[in-house]
Design a protein around this motif. Structure first.
Motif, mmCIF file in Angstrom:
data_model
loop_
_atom_site.group_PDB
_atom_site.id
_atom_site.type_symbol
_atom_site.label_atom_id
_atom_site.label_comp_id
_atom_site.label_asym_id
_atom_site.label_seq_id
_atom_site.Cartn_x
_atom_site.Cartn_y
_atom_site.Cartn_z
ATOM 1 N N MET A 183 55.910 40.424 55.570
ATOM 2 C CA MET A 183 55.259 39.236 54.996
ATOM 3 C C MET A 183 53.862 39.597 54.508
ATOM 4 O O MET A 183 53.126 40.300 55.194
ATOM 5 C CB MET A 183 55.171 38.119 56.050
ATOM 6 C CG MET A 183 54.573 36.817 55.510
ATOM 7 S SD MET A 183 54.433 35.539 56.772
ATOM 8 C CE MET A 183 56.167 35.201 57.094
ATOM 9 N N SER A 184 53.525 39.139 53.335
ATOM 10 C CA SER A 184 52.218 39.471 52.769
ATOM 11 C C SER A 184 51.170 38.423 53.142
ATOM 12 O O SER A 184 51.495 37.313 53.557
ATOM 13 C CB SER A 184 52.325 39.563 51.242
ATOM 14 O OG SER A 184 52.697 38.307 50.695
ATOM 15 N N PHE A 185 49.902 38.816 52.986
ATOM 16 C CA PHE A 185 48.785 37.903 53.213
ATOM 17 C C PHE A 185 47.870 38.048 52.006
ATOM 18 O O PHE A 185 47.442 39.153 51.682
ATOM 19 C CB PHE A 185 48.035 38.269 54.493
ATOM 20 C CG PHE A 185 46.985 37.262 54.891
ATOM 21 C CD1 PHE A 185 47.298 36.204 55.720
ATOM 22 C CD2 PHE A 185 45.677 37.373 54.415
ATOM 23 C CE1 PHE A 185 46.330 35.275 56.083
ATOM 24 C CE2 PHE A 185 44.709 36.447 54.762
ATOM 25 C CZ PHE A 185 45.039 35.391 55.607
ATOM 26 N N VAL A 186 47.587 36.928 51.334
ATOM 27 C CA VAL A 186 46.847 36.983 50.069
ATOM 28 C C VAL A 186 45.535 36.207 50.168
ATOM 29 O O VAL A 186 45.512 35.041 50.566
ATOM 30 C CB VAL A 186 47.688 36.399 48.913
ATOM 31 C CG1 VAL A 186 46.884 36.404 47.615
ATOM 32 C CG2 VAL A 186 48.979 37.198 48.735
ATOM 33 N N VAL A 187 44.449 36.889 49.793
ATOM 34 C CA VAL A 187 43.135 36.255 49.694
ATOM 35 C C VAL A 187 42.747 36.219 48.219
ATOM 36 O O VAL A 187 42.704 37.262 47.559
ATOM 37 C CB VAL A 187 42.068 37.037 50.487
ATOM 38 C CG1 VAL A 187 40.700 36.354 50.340
ATOM 39 C CG2 VAL A 187 42.458 37.144 51.956
ATOM 40 N N ALA A 188 42.507 35.038 47.695
ATOM 41 C CA ALA A 188 42.157 34.856 46.283
ATOM 42 C C ALA A 188 40.691 34.441 46.163
ATOM 43 O O ALA A 188 40.269 33.471 46.802
ATOM 44 C CB ALA A 188 43.055 33.792 45.649
ATOM 45 N N ILE A 189 39.938 35.177 45.366
ATOM 46 C CA ILE A 189 38.525 34.849 45.152
ATOM 47 C C ILE A 189 38.294 34.606 43.662
ATOM 48 O O ILE A 189 38.463 35.506 42.841
ATOM 49 C CB ILE A 189 37.606 35.967 45.661
ATOM 50 C CG1 ILE A 189 37.806 36.158 47.168
ATOM 51 C CG2 ILE A 189 36.145 35.637 45.343
ATOM 52 C CD1 ILE A 189 36.884 37.180 47.800
ATOM 53 N N ASP A 190 37.917 33.388 43.320
ATOM 54 C CA ASP A 190 37.635 33.015 41.937
ATOM 55 C C ASP A 190 36.164 32.663 41.780
ATOM 56 O O ASP A 190 35.468 32.391 42.764
ATOM 57 C CB ASP A 190 38.494 31.825 41.519
ATOM 58 C CG ASP A 190 39.964 32.183 41.378
ATOM 59 O OD1 ASP A 190 40.252 33.189 40.711
ATOM 60 O OD2 ASP A 190 40.814 31.473 41.941
ATOM 61 N N GLY A 191 35.722 32.638 40.532
ATOM 62 C CA GLY A 191 34.349 32.247 40.265
ATOM 63 C C GLY A 191 33.897 32.753 38.915
ATOM 64 O O GLY A 191 34.584 33.550 38.276
ATOM 65 N N PRO A 192 32.734 32.299 38.464
ATOM 66 C CA PRO A 192 32.229 32.665 37.137
ATOM 67 C C PRO A 192 31.677 34.081 37.090
ATOM 68 O O PRO A 192 31.499 34.734 38.128
ATOM 69 C CB PRO A 192 31.120 31.630 36.902
ATOM 70 C CG PRO A 192 30.618 31.342 38.290
ATOM 71 C CD PRO A 192 31.841 31.343 39.151
ATOM 72 N N ALA A 193 31.395 34.554 35.886
ATOM 73 C CA ALA A 193 30.838 35.888 35.689
ATOM 74 C C ALA A 193 29.491 36.017 36.389
ATOM 75 O O ALA A 193 28.659 35.116 36.321
ATOM 76 C CB ALA A 193 30.680 36.166 34.189
ATOM 77 N N GLY A 194 29.287 37.138 37.075
ATOM 78 C CA GLY A 194 28.009 37.400 37.709
ATOM 79 C C GLY A 194 27.827 36.774 39.080
ATOM 80 O O GLY A 194 26.738 36.840 39.657
#
Length: 221
Positions: free
Chosen positions: A1-12
């Motif tokens: 089973m996988s574990f996923v961490v997603a990090i989003d956000g603007p440039a810089g």
């Protein structure tokens, strides 16, 4: 089973540095989506293919090979391009290339394929909303445009790139507008993403906070 961490956000906002350090601390595989788009952009430049030449772009996508080593080196069609993909020529074209529907579909396929059965961390602008909408942890990392411009200025100085603060700030704000208003996979915060404003935080504080969040989420599983 996988574990996923997603990090989003603007440039810089510091996504790349934070993602790398969190990945190292938690032994998560770091998949650099931005580098993947840069590889496609570099490939188009190498082959002198224009953005309006959709058939030729598809031909590139059908045969492209992108490989990310554990050392952090990035290979495009067997060639190490870790530095080439950060050059100005690529910087100036990567945003419009990332808007190409065929490019996004191809890289979405590759990103999901790479992640199968692995514990990963991935940063970008649509990871928690499009690429992995069911990610175990979603972070939206932000900072004020002014702070992001200061950080980008520091990076430019370290690389020997001459640029004015006003120019960098304008580029940041223009990029924000393009990314948040584009039709395909716009930059936006997922409803269940944890918001972190890093304007007055140092990298170590951001990293520690995310490590704590991920640790708590793993305990819940």
């Amino acid at each position: 089973m996988s574990f996923v961490v997603a990090i989003d956000g603007p440039a810089g906002a510091g996504k790349g540095t934070v993602t790398k350090q969190v990945g190292e601390k938690l032994e998560l595989i770091n998949i650099d989506t931005g580098a993947m788009f840069r590889c496609v952009t570099l490939n188009l430049l190498q082959e002198k293919i224009r953005l309006e030449e959709q058939e030729k772009i598809q031909e590139i996508l059908d045969k492209i090979e992108i490989d990310m080593k554990e050392t952090g080196e990035i290979f495009l069609n067997g060639e190490c391009v870790s530095h080439k993909i950060r050059e100005d020529e690529v910087n100036n074209l990567v945003s419009p290339v990332s808007l190409n529907k065929s490019v996004r579909e191809k890289l979405l396929e590759l990103q999901r394929k790479i992640a199968q059965g692995k514990d990963i961390i991935m940063e970008g602008r649509d990871i928690g909303t499009v690429v992995f909408p069911n990610a175990d942890v979603k972070i939206y990392l932000d900072a004020s445009p002014e702070e992001r411009a200061k950080r980008r200025m520091k990076q430019n100085e370290e690389k020997g790139i001459n640029s004015s603060y006003e120019e960098v700030l304008k580029n940041i704000m223009d990029r924000d507008k393009r990314d948040s208003t584009r039709d395909i996979a716009p930059l936006k915060r997922a409803k269940d993403a944890i918001y972190i404003d890093s304007t007055n935080m140092i990298i170590e504080e951001v990293v520690d906070k995310i490590v704590e969040i991920v640790g708590e989420r793993k305990k819940e599983r």
